[in-house]
Write an enzyme that holds these catalytic residues in place. Structure first.
Site, PDB file in Angstrom:
ATOM      1  N   LEU A  13       5.951  45.607  81.091  1.00  0.00           N
ATOM      2  CA  LEU A  13       7.169  45.159  80.408  1.00  0.00           C
ATOM      3  C   LEU A  13       8.392  45.291  81.309  1.00  0.00           C
ATOM      4  CD1 LEU A  13       6.594  46.773  76.899  1.00  0.00           C
ATOM      5  CD2 LEU A  13       6.361  44.367  77.504  1.00  0.00           C
ATOM      6  N   GLY A  14       8.332  46.196  82.262  1.00  0.00           N
ATOM      7  CA  GLY A  14       9.458  46.384  83.170  1.00  0.00           C
ATOM      8  C   GLY A  14       9.140  47.437  84.194  1.00  0.00           C
ATOM      9  N   GLY A  17      13.104  51.972  89.689  1.00  0.00           N
ATOM     10  CA  GLY A  17      12.924  52.600  90.993  1.00  0.00           C
ATOM     11  C   GLY A  17      11.786  53.602  91.029  1.00  0.00           C
ATOM     12  N   PHE A  18      11.587  54.339  89.922  1.00  0.00           N
ATOM     13  CA  PHE A  18      10.591  55.405  89.938  1.00  0.00           C
ATOM     14  C   PHE A  18       9.524  55.264  88.848  1.00  0.00           C
ATOM     15  CE2 PHE A  18      14.731  57.111  91.267  1.00  0.00           C
ATOM     16  CZ  PHE A  18      14.444  57.348  92.606  1.00  0.00           C
ATOM     17  N   GLY A  19       9.693  54.288  87.972  1.00  0.00           N
ATOM     18  CA  GLY A  19       8.729  54.196  86.882  1.00  0.00           C
ATOM     19  C   GLY A  19       8.515  52.786  86.394  1.00  0.00           C
ATOM     20  N   VAL A  21       7.085  50.466  82.604  1.00  0.00           N
ATOM     21  CA  VAL A  21       6.730  50.467  81.182  1.00  0.00           C
ATOM     22  C   VAL A  21       5.613  49.452  80.988  1.00  0.00           C
ATOM     23  CG1 VAL A  21       7.555  50.140  78.831  1.00  0.00           C
ATOM     24  CG2 VAL A  21       9.097  51.081  80.560  1.00  0.00           C
ATOM     25  N   ASP A 152      23.872  55.944  79.500  1.00  0.00           N
ATOM     26  CA  ASP A 152      23.374  54.793  80.269  1.00  0.00           C
ATOM     27  C   ASP A 152      23.260  53.553  79.382  1.00  0.00           C
ATOM     28  OD1 ASP A 152      22.548  53.466  82.546  1.00  0.00           O
ATOM     29  OD2 ASP A 152      20.440  54.000  82.314  1.00  0.00           O
TER      30      ASP A 152
END
Length: 718
Positions: A13-14, A17-19, A21, A152
């Site tokens: 899904l997306g 930078g570090f993860g 989904v 955020d």
């Protein structure tokens, strides 16, 4: 990692930078979830890994807490339901941190909505309202119930859950940077996404939950206009300097295209948006609250009657803004979309005064038409403007049309000019000053942001004119449909037929009575009565012929407008799709020559529509037909009055012939009884203007009106 047991991997899904989904679906139950994973730790220092672990665990805990709030993405707890699958996910996860499992939202995110071609200059007002309302509820819940500051906020972190009916629910997600909100301002690390975090985050590092209000204001401006408010193409330092020096009422900052390095404070929204006029005015005032650089003023709180605790001024004023009900109207004859705030106290007289003031039409000439399937059905003497407001019809986006497989009416009411020869006009489209200067080579800059801005300005003109054309076409179609309905429901035909039937019966009975009495001589009284009878029968046929001709005409108009709606309703008249693809969608850039050429083509197409368009020609024909139908009803009271007179004469002659019979009731009682049995009420307003006329005068007056209609409509009564 493709599948495990009944769980099927559906794709990413997306990714950040570090993860990333991932989307999963249970083949047996059909349940869908989203799992959030860390995919890169090697590029982080040891301290960064510790900080990431702390934030990850907090997000994991908070996600599991958000179970019942509709505007925050809920965590999914599989500990008991499917422990094996949970073990499978966690066993393959980096850093021995738990995988975060969330509800799956099937509509993507708001960033994707803003990137669609139709939303280049912002979302429709309905969607702006829905998103802001959802964010307000989510933030209030986080700040007051959970004591959490999100830190955020951005369109990427607002996801959409779409129901089977196409309706959307907006949910806040991604609490990776969230933290417990301090009671007072504290020194904190610089976190968030550039362009969305508040000035104090960079300027002093001291901030509190008021940073979320700033981000809310940035998002609101972007939703409404399609772009960020504060010179997003500039460096962070330049942006910060301008923000710290901006006046309190400034809601955006732009760069002067004629003087590089000079920046201009903006106090109003640009004209390129899709908000209604009254909403845009109040929205602009509200933006000044969250976009205040002083976080102490921005975080101001007030007592609220319906809140246990105090509520921020930002939220209180947003509530007032979102409660505003804007009635949308299209004035067909002057091609104007009108928008008015309506309330329970507003009367139709108030609304008519506003329409008259904005269109220049006379109040006595206004004719209103409700769109088909309007919940209020029809306008009545006690109707109020608020009754005409339909909230869901504010959603006119192409996205909603696609999912619902039908489109809402573009407005909630149409108004027309009601006279034989109606006036038609259209306001000239307004291209931005920036685009006009660019076309005339008064601006030499070729910076990317400028080229994109002028292309967006012209695209807005193309889009608005397309919408205007669709509203005009829909209005003409609704006019034809309402006219047909009015003619079908016309009560006069039934009343005329009733009177014709009873009069003919009485006349036939009189003729039989004369035959039985062997009355052979045509005495003057009988001749006079016969002449009157034949005249009214002939006149009745002509009146009915007019109504029938009107109805056939209206049915033809409905057929024609339905076909035009089918042929032209979705046609890209001004080639806006190609323009978008060439100069905005595929990274293309536009030159002054190309912009001028596109503007010239637009003007040419628009001129042809205005002078030779089928829709306007058809609209004028419907106007005339409507006028003739209205005029054709004028002789009806005369006709009904004439029927009463001639039936009275028929029964008087009956009584004269029956007077020798001794058992008969007194003549006056007999006449009264006969009239009670055979005269049918017209059910219309009193025909006082004709009461003083004799039968011959009444027939003459009706014949005069009828002759006028015959000449105008050229209807063959035979």
């Amino acid at each position: 990692m493709r599948s495990w047991g009944d769980w099927e991997w559906c794709g990413k899904l997306g990714q950040g930078g570090f993860g990333e989904v991932v989307h999963w679906r249970n083949r047996r139950t059909g349940r869908e979830i989203a799992t959030k994973h860390i995919i890169d730790l090697k590029s982080l220092t040891a301290d960064q890994q510790v900080k990431l672990s702390e934030r990850w665990n907090k997000e994991f805990e908070w996600a599991r807490r958000f179970q019942d709030f509709p505007h925050i993405v809920a965590g999914v707890i599989l500990d008991q339901e499917d422990a094996g699958y949970l073990d499978y996910l966690n066993a393959r996860h980096m850093a021995k941190l738990p995988v975060i499992i969330l509800e799956y939202c099937n509509g993507g995110d708001v960033r994707r909505r803003l990137q669609s071609p139709e939303n280049v200059n912002g979302l429709v007002e309905f969607e702006v309202r829905e998103i802001l309302g959802s964010l307000r509820k989510a933030l209030h819940f986080l700040h007051t119930e959970c004591r959490i500051c999100h830190r955020d906020l951005k369109p990427d972190n607002i996801v959409i859950q779409r129901g089977a009916d196409g309706k959307k629910v907006y949910k806040l997600t991604d609490f990776g940077l969230a933290r417990l909100a301090p009671e007072k301002t504290m020194v904190q690390s610089v976190v968030g996404t550039r362009h969305y975090f508040a000035p104090e985050v960079v300027e002093s590092g001291k901030y509190n939950s008021a940073v979320d209000y700033w981000s809310l204001g940035i998002i609101a401006y972007e939703l409404a206009t399609g772009e960020l408010p504060f010179i997003p193409h500039q460096t962070p330092t330049t942006i910060l300097i301008n923000l710290l020096n901006k006046p309190l009422e400034c809601i955006a900052i732009s760069e002067d295209p004629e003087s590089k390095g000079r920046f201009v404070n903006q106090f109003q929204l640009p004209q390129e948006h899709h908000l209604s006029r009254p909403f845009a005015e109040e929205f602009t005032k509200w933006l000044r609250l969250p976009l205040t650089t002083d976080y102490r003023q921005r975080g101001q709180r007030i007592a609220a009657a319906d809140e246990v605790q105090s509520v921020s001024l930002v939220f209180a004023e947003l509530d007032r803004l979102l409660a505003m009900k804007v009635l949308t109207i299209f004035a067909v004859n002057c091609s104007k979309r009108l928008e008015y705030v309506v309330s329970a106290e507003m009367t139709m007289q108030d609304l008519i005064r506003l329409i008259v003031g904005d269109t220049g039409m006379k109040g006595t000439e206004l004719y209103c038409v409700l769109p088909t399937l309007h919940p209020h059905k029809q306008m009545k003497p006690h109707t109020k403007p608020l009754d005409l407001y339909v909230e869901e019809w504010s959603d006119t986006s192409r996205d909603s049309r696609k999912w619902a497989k039908r489109s809402n009416p573009p407005v909630m009411l149409y108004v027309f000019q009601g006279k034989e020869e109606c006036d038609y006009s259209a306001p000239e489209p307004s291209l931005s000053v920036l685009a006009r200067k660019f076309m005339s080579n008064k601006i030499a800059s070729e910076e990317r942001w400028l080229l994109k801005r002028v292309a967006k300005d012209l695209l807005h003109v193309l889009t608005k004119e397309q919408e205007n054309h669709e509203m005009f076409l829909s209005g003409v179609n609704e006019h034809a449909l309402s006219l047909e309905d009015e003619m079908v429901a016309n009560p006069f035909i039934d009343k005329i037929n009733e009177e014709l039937l009873t009069t003919k019966f009485a006349h036939d009975q009189l003729m039989k009575l004369r035959a039985s009495a062997q009355v052979i001589a045509d005495d003057p009284e009988w001749q006079k009565l016969t002449q009157k009878y034949e005249t009214i029968i002939e006149h009745t046929k002509k009146i009915k012929a007019h109504f029938e001709a009107n109805l056939r005409g209206a049915q033809g108009m409905v057929k024609s407008t339905n076909q035009l709606l089918k042929d032209l309703g979705e046609r890209d008249i001004f080639d806006a799709t190609r323009f978008y693809k060439q100069y905005l969608g595929n990274g293309g850039i536009i030159s002054p020559v190309e912009l001028k050429k596109a503007a010239t083509e637009f003007a040419k197409t628009r001129s042809q529509l205005q002078t030779k368009g089928e829709v306007k020609t058809l609209s004028k024909a419907i106007d005339k037909l409507h006028f003739y139908f209205f005029k054709s009803k004028e002789p009806v009271p005369v006709l009904l009055s004439t029927f009463i007179d001639i039936k009275r004469e028929i029964f008087e002659m009956h009584l004269k012939m029956l007077s020798p019979i001794s058992v008969a009731p007194p003549p006056l009682l007999q006449l009264s009884d006969a009239m009670d049995r055979l005269t049918m009420s017209s059910g219309i307003a009193s025909s006082d203007p004709f009461d003083s006329l004799g039968t011959i005068s009444v027939i003459d007056e009706a014949e005069r009106i009828n002759s006028m209609l015959l000449r105008e409509m050229e209807v063959d009564p035979a």
